[in-house]
Design a protein around this motif. Structure first.
Motif, short mmCIF file in Angstrom:
data_model
loop_
_atom_site.label_atom_id
_atom_site.label_comp_id
_atom_site.label_asym_id
_atom_site.label_seq_id
_atom_site.Cartn_x
_atom_site.Cartn_y
_atom_site.Cartn_z
N UNK A 1 -7.59 -7.23 1.44
CA UNK A 1 -6.24 -6.99 1.55
C UNK A 1 -5.61 -7.71 2.08
N UNK A 2 -4.25 -7.86 2.02
CA UNK A 2 -3.48 -8.79 2.81
C UNK A 2 -2.10 -8.56 2.72
N UNK A 3 -1.38 -8.69 4.02
CA UNK A 3 -0.12 -8.54 4.28
C UNK A 3 0.70 -9.74 4.58
N UNK A 4 1.82 -10.13 4.05
CA UNK A 4 2.34 -11.40 4.29
C UNK A 4 3.74 -11.31 3.69
N UNK A 5 4.56 -12.19 4.71
CA UNK A 5 5.94 -12.55 4.01
C UNK A 5 6.30 -13.68 4.03
N UNK A 6 5.82 -14.51 5.23
CA UNK A 6 5.70 -15.94 5.23
C UNK A 6 4.25 -16.45 5.78
N UNK A 7 4.00 -17.84 5.42
CA UNK A 7 2.68 -18.46 5.99
C UNK A 7 3.15 -19.84 6.32
N UNK B 1 -4.37 -5.80 -2.51
CA UNK B 1 -4.95 -4.69 -1.94
C UNK B 1 -6.15 -4.28 -2.91
N UNK B 2 -7.43 -4.96 -2.78
CA UNK B 2 -8.30 -4.70 -4.05
C UNK B 2 -9.65 -4.55 -3.50
N UNK B 3 -10.08 -3.57 -4.30
CA UNK B 3 -11.49 -3.23 -4.24
C UNK B 3 -12.55 -3.72 -5.34
N UNK B 4 -13.58 -4.51 -4.98
CA UNK B 4 -14.41 -4.77 -6.04
C UNK B 4 -15.83 -5.12 -5.73
N UNK B 5 -16.74 -5.25 -6.64
CA UNK B 5 -16.59 -5.07 -8.05
C UNK B 5 -16.63 -3.64 -8.49
N UNK B 6 -15.99 -3.42 -9.71
CA UNK B 6 -16.10 -1.89 -9.97
C UNK B 6 -17.38 -1.34 -10.24
N UNK B 7 -18.31 -2.09 -10.62
CA UNK B 7 -19.78 -1.40 -10.84
C UNK B 7 -20.16 -1.01 -9.44
N UNK B 8 -19.95 -1.65 -8.44
CA UNK B 8 -20.54 -1.41 -7.12
C UNK B 8 -19.84 0.03 -6.78
N UNK C 1 -2.18 4.01 6.82
CA UNK C 1 -1.09 4.40 5.92
C UNK C 1 -0.54 3.16 5.21
N UNK C 2 -0.95 1.86 5.57
CA UNK C 2 -0.33 0.85 4.94
C UNK C 2 -1.08 0.47 3.68
N UNK C 3 -2.05 0.98 3.49
CA UNK C 3 -2.91 0.68 2.06
C UNK C 3 -3.14 1.76 1.36
N UNK C 4 -3.47 1.57 -0.03
CA UNK C 4 -4.05 2.76 -0.76
C UNK C 4 -5.23 3.26 -0.32
#
Length: 943
Positions: free
Chosen positions: A235-241, A394-401, A440-443
């Motif tokens: 997961x990551x939050x950003x507006x500028x880098x 905001x990603x969880x992986x892998x689906x199998x696990x 509360x910022x993430x799913x």
């Protein structure tokens, strides 16, 4: 008027002329462009519509009763029915003697004009002698009243009856006039062809229709995600880098959420030196999420001695700020200020540069500083943003696990779940790219119990929900079985997936195999591996030809310009007739004794096409399967057997008229027979109006039933033995086949003879017992008797699949699956149930509680048979060589030598037998004989 023959003659002439001219008047009124025949048809239809309108008005405005007065509405000047001004009369006038005001009227309806003494009648109701004397007195009184000078209404009516009985009865058998009448009747079919302006031409066309015979198969896909793995939360939050170099972005101090500070230039102190020396520092900022930015402001600039800020690519830079006084040494040569340090708040709005930048584009900042002595130059841009838009990943992986971890949470797998990378601070938050991220910022986390800020989860899962001990039971041999499911068969659908004849139908979760997360661990898929077949049949079409102008009679008008296609498909008609016939042999009644008579005073409730619930077990993900159909079932032989049973139709119709089986059967049979009237037309034309001689025509029925029942039993027993013998596939099964056939056939026919309502049930029971006896020798798994019997019915296409469920009561265990069915006494019974139940908003219940009851007789009359599709039954018959060809049907094949009743080999067809019974009967003589036997005792003197 009776005394004015001239007036009557004039009126008769007038009616004759006007009646003759009425059609011409209608034609004269028509439009020249409209054909006269069509115009008359239109007039007929308009007349019908007018009659229907008047009838509806009468229904909508009926007579009403109020305060003892009946008001009949009358039509006003506008043609509308209304109560005001209508005809009124008292209700009491309809019931003479109901009150003192009309007590005298009632006497007119009794002999001698005197009403009977009710008290006297009540006193003798239980005395045979008293009732006889009173009746004799009443008859004598009625005779005296009839022949008195002033008879009452009853007396006058009785006199008419007595006088009629005393008239002579001449013999008109040789009368030439009545002889001509008899000759006319005998040739009525020929004579009728010369009447009427419309004629009907019926043709029978050979057609081919395609019907489908579905073969539904179910299979399982079991989820086993046993694994040792890691779930990564990226997961990551950003507006500028910062596009180059290390990140230099931080949350705003004291500014709350939705604010980050971005530094441009090199942050430090006195890292440059010189005398009016100019230094340049470049900073590239990547605008990751421009849509989230609400404001961008240059809030601080620190330098020593002069500084400029430029934005843009090389050669395209634009100066946006300069300090301290909007001057710079190159512009004021020789006037460099010595070692003056500046720290200002420009509050320069840079929002447009950030908001209008494309996503993931780069903004290039250039800082120019003039240094005398030692100095530095940098700035800070404050960016405000919408926090709800700041999360870019905001990603969880892998689906199998994740699936493995979910199984542990749901209890369908043993194991552990551990967060091994938890970046949360004391507040339960973390930072990325200067943005504060909290729970509360993430799913929500896909793994219950794991915080959604966790970066890595260690998973250890062992799916064991389908492995273990199955429920113990006693098999068909009486042996106790306690099987163990060791798995090894997670996908039983491959055979259907690879079969091009099988089409996917649906996928459902087995009841009890779904976790709290909503994940289904045992999916049951349904495939249709059936086939379609063509049937050659006959279709009846009727076309009307009208030569005259008047084509309306009663409520029916014909349009000869159109072909009236009243399709009567022989195949569909025969299927409906099968339904009617099967009902009589597939019914059950409560509150009846063995003879079909009601017992006690309880209501007799009868149902048709009833079934029984059954189930079989399967090891989930394993190899043990007690739901396999037996392989020794011959569908063709089975159909041949059950299609012989309804041929006992004649015996059923020979039952007494009060028998509930017969009356209920005819409720369904008669309308179906009427759909194919051409079959019986030649016979019924001659028989419809013949009266008398009933005893001679129908008395042989009882004799037939009594004399042939034993022969029928032998005939059916031999037929059953033949069918069952055909099923013996090898020497090992031949002995079982012979023994079972003899015993089962004898039991079945005894039951059929004694109780017609259970004929199909008895046939199914016999066949099932036989197949099970042979299947036991061939079976792979040791299963229960009930399972083998039910699977035999399934093999005959007689069962409806209700669904399946996990036998275990504990969540997270599905070692054993049960498949539930409703099994009926024939494929046709099952098809009718499947077609009829939706009409009444009914289904077959749930897998744990199937609803397999029959159709109550009171509902049979409500069935819309036009909506009942029996194509599957036709396909079954055709595929197994049991479909009757319309071209080959004959009365002899159906009721004569081809009938199951042809036990002596010399049975004549029904039409010949019927005519033989009638040919030698003198109907008129029988009628006169019956009349002569009537003796009338009118009462009176000497009676």
């Amino acid at each position: 008027m009776r005394n004015s023959p001239g007036l009557m003659r004039a009126i008769a002439y007038l009616l004759t002329v006007t009646t003759t001219l009425m059609p011409l008047h209608g034609v004269a009124q028509e439009s020249p462009e409209v054909d006269s025949q069509d115009f008359l048809s239109q007039l007929g239809r308009e007349g019908q519509n007018l009659g229907m309108e008047l009838g509806n008005e009468a229904k909508n405005t009926p007579a009403k009763v109020q305060n003892g007065q009946i008001t009949i509405p009358t039509m006003d000047e506008n043609g509308n029915l209304q109560y005001q001004g209508g005809t009124q009369f008292s209700v009491q006038s309809l019931y003479p003697g109901s009150n003192p005001s009309n007590a005298s009227v009632q006497n007119e309806y009794f002999s001698d004009g005197v009403a009977p003494d009710l008290d006297q009648l009540q006193g003798i109701y239980d005395s045979e002698e008293g009732m006889g004397e009173t009746g004799s007195e009443a008859k004598d009184s009625l005779w005296e009243d009839a022949y008195s000078d002033t008879p009452s209404i009853s007396g006058a009516a009785y006199k008419v009856l007595v006088d009629s009985s005393n008239q002579s009865r001449p013999d008109f058998s040789s009368d030439p006039m009545l002889g001509l009448t008899n000759a006319t009747y005998e040739n009525i079919d020929v004579i009728a062809e010369g009447f009427g302006d419309c004629s009907a031409e019926t043709t029978f066309d050979e057609i081919t229709m395609s019907v489908h015979n579905p073969e539904y198969e179910t299979c399982d896909r079991v989820t086993d995600k046993s694994a040792t793995c890691e779930v990564i939360h990226d997961y990551e939050a950003a507006v500028v880098k910062h596009h180059d170099g290390p990140y230099n972005i931080s949350p705003c101090d004291g500014a709350g959420g939705g604010c980050s500070d971005v530094w441009i230039g090199k942050v430090g102190d006195n890292y440059w030196s010189g005398s009016c020396s100019i230094y340049e520092e470049f900073t590239e900022i990547k605008v990751v999420n421009p849509a989230a930015i609400t404001q961008a402001t240059l809030i601080r600039a620190k330098w020593d001695d002069y500084m400029q800020i430029w934005i843009g690519e090389p050669g395209e830079e634009v100066k946006v700020w300069s300090g301290p006084n909007n001057n710079f040494p190159p512009e004021t040569a020789g006037k460099c200020e010595l070692s003056t340090s500046w720290d200002q708040n420009p509050n320069l709005d840079l929002t447009s540069y950030f908001r209008n930048a494309p996503e993931d584009s780069v903004i290039r900042f250039k800082i120019r500083v003039s240094v005398s002595g030692e100095g530095e130059g940098f700035g800070k841009i404050r960016i405000k943003y919408d926090p709800s838009k700041a999360i870019i990943k905001d990603e969880w992986s892998p689906d199998s696990c994740i699936e493995s971890a979910t199984g542990v949470v749901d209890g369908f797998a043993e194991g552990s779940l551990t967060c091994v990378d938890d970046p949360r601070d004391a507040e339960g938050c973390t930072y990325t790219n200067g943005i504060k991220i909290c729970e509360d910022s993430l799913k929500p986390s896909p793994i219950p119990g794991i915080p959604n800020l966790c970066k890595k989860v260690a998973v250890d899962a062992d799916f064991d929900f389908y492995k273990g001990d199955m429920e113990c039971y006693t098999d068909v041999d009486g042996e106790k079985q306690c099987p163990v499911n060791e798995g090894g068969n997670l996908n039983t659908c491959q055979q259907y997936e690879e079969n091009p004849q099988c089409g996917f139908i649906s996928s459902e979760c087995v009841d009890g195999a779904q976790g709290n997360s909503g994940v289904c661990y045992v999916k049951e898929k349904t495939w249709d591996c059936g086939s379609s077949v063509d049937i050659d049949t006959i279709e009846k079409k009727t076309e009307y030809q009208c030569g005259g102008a008047i084509r309306c009679m009663g409520d029916d008008c014909l349009d000869p310009t159109q072909s009236t296609d009243q399709t009567a498909n022989f195949a569909k008609a025969s299927a409906l007739l099968n339904a009617a016939q099967f009902m009589t042999q597939d019914m059950s009644c409560t509150g009846q004794d063995d003879d079909g008579n009601a017992t006690g005073e309880e209501n007799v409730t009868c149902t048709a096409f009833g079934g029984e619930a059954g189930e079989c077990k399967i090891a989930v993900g394993g190899v043990s399967d007690c739901c396999e159909k037996p392989s020794n079932v011959s569908m063709a032989d089975y159909l041949m057997m059950i299609r012989q049973v309804p041929k006992l139709d004649g015996a059923v119709l020979a039952l007494e008229d009060t028998n509930v089986i017969k009356s209920s059967y005819q409720t369904l049979r008669d309308p179906v027979m009427n759909a194919w009237t051409e079959v019986s037309q030649p016979f019924t034309n001659y028989m419809d109006n013949i009266s008398g001689a009933v005893e001679e025509i129908w008395s042989p029925i009882e004799e037939l039933k009594n004399q042939l029942i034993e022969k029928l039993k032998e005939q059916a027993k031999g037929m059953l033995q033949d069918v069952m013998g055909n099923l013996a596939q090898d020497g090992a099964t031949e002995a079982a086949a012979t023994a079972t056939a003899d015993r089962a056939a004898e039991e079945a026919m005894t039951e059929m003879a004694n109780q017609a309502a259970s004929m199909l049930g008895a046939a199914m029971t016999v066949y099932t017992v036989y197949v099970v006896a042979v299947a036991v020798i061939q079976m792979v798994y040791a299963c229960e008797q009930e399972e083998l019997e039910m699977n035999t019915k399934r093999a005959t296409d007689s069962c409806t699949y209700v669904g399946s469920y996990c036998k275990e009561e504990v969540l997270g265990a599905c070692i054993e699956k049960r498949k539930a069915y409703c099994c009926f006494n024939s494929p046709l019974s099952r098809i009718i149930q499947e077609q009829v139940r939706p009409q009444f908003g009914q289904d077959f219940g749930t897998p744990k509680n199937p609803s397999c009851g029959g159709i109550p007789f009171e509902q049979i009359a409500q069935i819309n048979w036009d909506e009942v599709n029996l194509d599957e039954w036709l396909a079954i018959l055709q595929q197994n060589g049991q479909f009757p060809s319309g071209a080959n049907l004959s009365m002899d094949a159906l009721t004569g030598s081809g009938s199951v009743f042809n036990v002596d080999g010399d049975r004549l067809p029904a039409d010949q037998r019927a005519m033989d019974r009638v040919d030698d009967i003198d109907v008129d003589a029988k009628r006169r004989e019956a009349m002569d036997k009537i003796e009338v005792n009118p009462g009176g003197p000497g009676s």
